[in-house]
Motif scaffolding. Structure first.
Motif, mmCIF file in Angstrom:
data_model
loop_
_atom_site.group_PDB
_atom_site.id
_atom_site.type_symbol
_atom_site.label_atom_id
_atom_site.label_comp_id
_atom_site.label_asym_id
_atom_site.label_seq_id
_atom_site.Cartn_x
_atom_site.Cartn_y
_atom_site.Cartn_z
ATOM 1 N N TYR A 1 37.875 38.355 31.855
ATOM 2 C CA TYR A 1 38.308 39.309 32.875
ATOM 3 C C TYR A 1 39.363 38.681 33.775
ATOM 4 O O TYR A 1 40.411 39.276 34.032
ATOM 5 C CB TYR A 1 37.110 39.791 33.700
ATOM 6 C CG TYR A 1 37.539 40.557 34.923
ATOM 7 C CD1 TYR A 1 38.056 41.850 34.806
ATOM 8 C CD2 TYR A 1 37.480 39.996 36.189
ATOM 9 C CE1 TYR A 1 38.490 42.556 35.921
ATOM 10 C CE2 TYR A 1 37.905 40.689 37.303
ATOM 11 C CZ TYR A 1 38.403 41.969 37.164
ATOM 12 O OH TYR A 1 38.843 42.654 38.263
ATOM 13 N N LEU B 1 34.683 40.251 41.836
ATOM 14 C CA LEU B 1 33.783 40.185 40.681
ATOM 15 C C LEU B 1 32.474 39.492 41.052
ATOM 16 O O LEU B 1 31.386 39.977 40.714
ATOM 17 C CB LEU B 1 34.450 39.450 39.520
ATOM 18 C CG LEU B 1 33.564 39.220 38.292
ATOM 19 C CD1 LEU B 1 33.098 40.543 37.685
ATOM 20 C CD2 LEU B 1 34.300 38.372 37.263
ATOM 21 N N TYR C 1 27.219 46.451 33.463
ATOM 22 C CA TYR C 1 28.622 46.068 33.293
ATOM 23 C C TYR C 1 29.541 46.976 34.110
ATOM 24 O O TYR C 1 30.351 46.496 34.896
ATOM 25 C CB TYR C 1 29.026 46.113 31.816
ATOM 26 C CG TYR C 1 30.388 45.513 31.574
ATOM 27 C CD1 TYR C 1 30.526 44.151 31.392
ATOM 28 C CD2 TYR C 1 31.533 46.299 31.568
ATOM 29 C CE1 TYR C 1 31.766 43.583 31.190
ATOM 30 C CE2 TYR C 1 32.782 45.744 31.369
ATOM 31 C CZ TYR C 1 32.897 44.381 31.178
ATOM 32 O OH TYR C 1 34.133 43.821 30.990
ATOM 33 N N ALA D 1 31.732 46.478 37.487
ATOM 34 C CA ALA D 1 33.169 46.758 37.476
ATOM 35 C C ALA D 1 33.539 47.717 38.611
ATOM 36 O O ALA D 1 34.535 47.494 39.312
ATOM 37 C CB ALA D 1 33.587 47.335 36.124
ATOM 38 N N ALA E 1 41.525 45.191 32.546
ATOM 39 C CA ALA E 1 40.922 43.874 32.328
ATOM 40 C C ALA E 1 39.437 43.990 31.998
ATOM 41 O O ALA E 1 38.941 43.285 31.104
ATOM 42 C CB ALA E 1 41.127 42.996 33.569
ATOM 43 N N PHE E 2 38.719 44.866 32.687
ATOM 44 C CA PHE E 2 37.295 45.060 32.378
ATOM 45 C C PHE E 2 37.110 45.652 30.989
ATOM 46 O O PHE E 2 36.201 45.251 30.263
ATOM 47 C CB PHE E 2 36.607 45.938 33.428
ATOM 48 C CG PHE E 2 36.135 45.189 34.631
ATOM 49 C CD1 PHE E 2 35.100 44.268 34.532
ATOM 50 C CD2 PHE E 2 36.704 45.410 35.874
ATOM 51 C CE1 PHE E 2 34.643 43.566 35.642
ATOM 52 C CE2 PHE E 2 36.248 44.721 36.995
ATOM 53 C CZ PHE E 2 35.229 43.789 36.877
ATOM 54 N N ALA F 1 37.862 42.797 28.491
ATOM 55 C CA ALA F 1 36.786 41.794 28.478
ATOM 56 C C ALA F 1 35.534 42.349 27.810
ATOM 57 O O ALA F 1 34.856 41.650 27.063
ATOM 58 C CB ALA F 1 36.470 41.335 29.909
ATOM 59 N N ARG F 2 35.226 43.620 28.042
ATOM 60 C CA ARG F 2 34.050 44.261 27.439
ATOM 61 C C ARG F 2 34.198 44.371 25.931
ATOM 62 O O ARG F 2 33.258 44.115 25.190
ATOM 63 C CB ARG F 2 33.839 45.648 28.060
ATOM 64 C CG ARG F 2 32.690 46.423 27.495
ATOM 65 C CD ARG F 2 31.377 45.794 27.869
ATOM 66 N NE ARG F 2 30.301 46.636 27.411
ATOM 67 C CZ ARG F 2 29.047 46.395 27.622
ATOM 68 N NH1 ARG F 2 28.684 45.339 28.314
ATOM 69 N NH2 ARG F 2 28.108 47.189 27.171
#
Length: 163
Positions: free
Chosen positions: A21, A70, A86, A90, A144-145, A148-149
């Motif tokens: 992230y 975060l 998650y 976020a 970005a989330f 990353a996920r």
């Protein structure tokens, strides 16, 4: 012993996803900072060295804001991130980053005069906050989330398939 292994795996997953992230948010924010330069007066009034310094200064601030948002999001959303909560994490992180941006833009544009918007910058009432910084703190963290996920989902799928 098994419980300890889960804790270590959970921490390594947290570090892996958190790192992904932060790398994505750092890259996105650096790009955004350069792209939005024409919306600030410094684009026309500062030397190239001053512009680079301003971009790097703002970018480092962006990364720090993202990191702390975060961290607070993980704490407020409860344990188990990134496997659990998650998107709640976020949402908290994005909200905190957005709120800080509203405050920082108001403080630095209106109160301190640290920087100024060019006429081309659309502004959002009631504080006259620049639209570009606000969109930055919505679009970049969401992207970005998501990235990353996807990477953690790929890793988990790969590990489960190899069992």
């Amino acid at each position: 012993m098994k419980g300890g292994g889960r804790i270590v795996a959970g921490r390594s997953r947290l570090l892996a996803v958190g790192s992904r992230y932060l790398v994505a948010v750092a890259a996105g924010n650096l790009l955004w900072e350069f792209l939005q330069l024409p919306l600030f007066t410094l684009w026309r009034t500062a030397s190239p060295a001053e512009i680079v310094f301003a971009v790097l200064h703002c970018w480092i601030g962006d990364v720090l804001i993202a990191f702390f948002a975060l961290a607070v999001g993980v704490l407020l959303a409860g344990g188990g991130w990134p496997r659990r909560a998650y998107w709640r994490t976020a949402a908290i992180a994005i909200t905190l980053g957005f709120a800080y941006t509203v405050f920082s833009e108001w403080l630095n544009v209106t109160v301190r005069g640290s920087w100024a918007y060019a006429a081309a910058m659309p502004r959002v009432p009631p504080l006259g906050t620049g639209l570009s910084p606000l969109l930055q703190w919505i679009i970049v963290p969401i992207a970005a989330f998501v990235w990353a996920r996807e990477k953690i989902s790929d890793s988990i799928s790969h590990l489960e398939a190899s069992k």
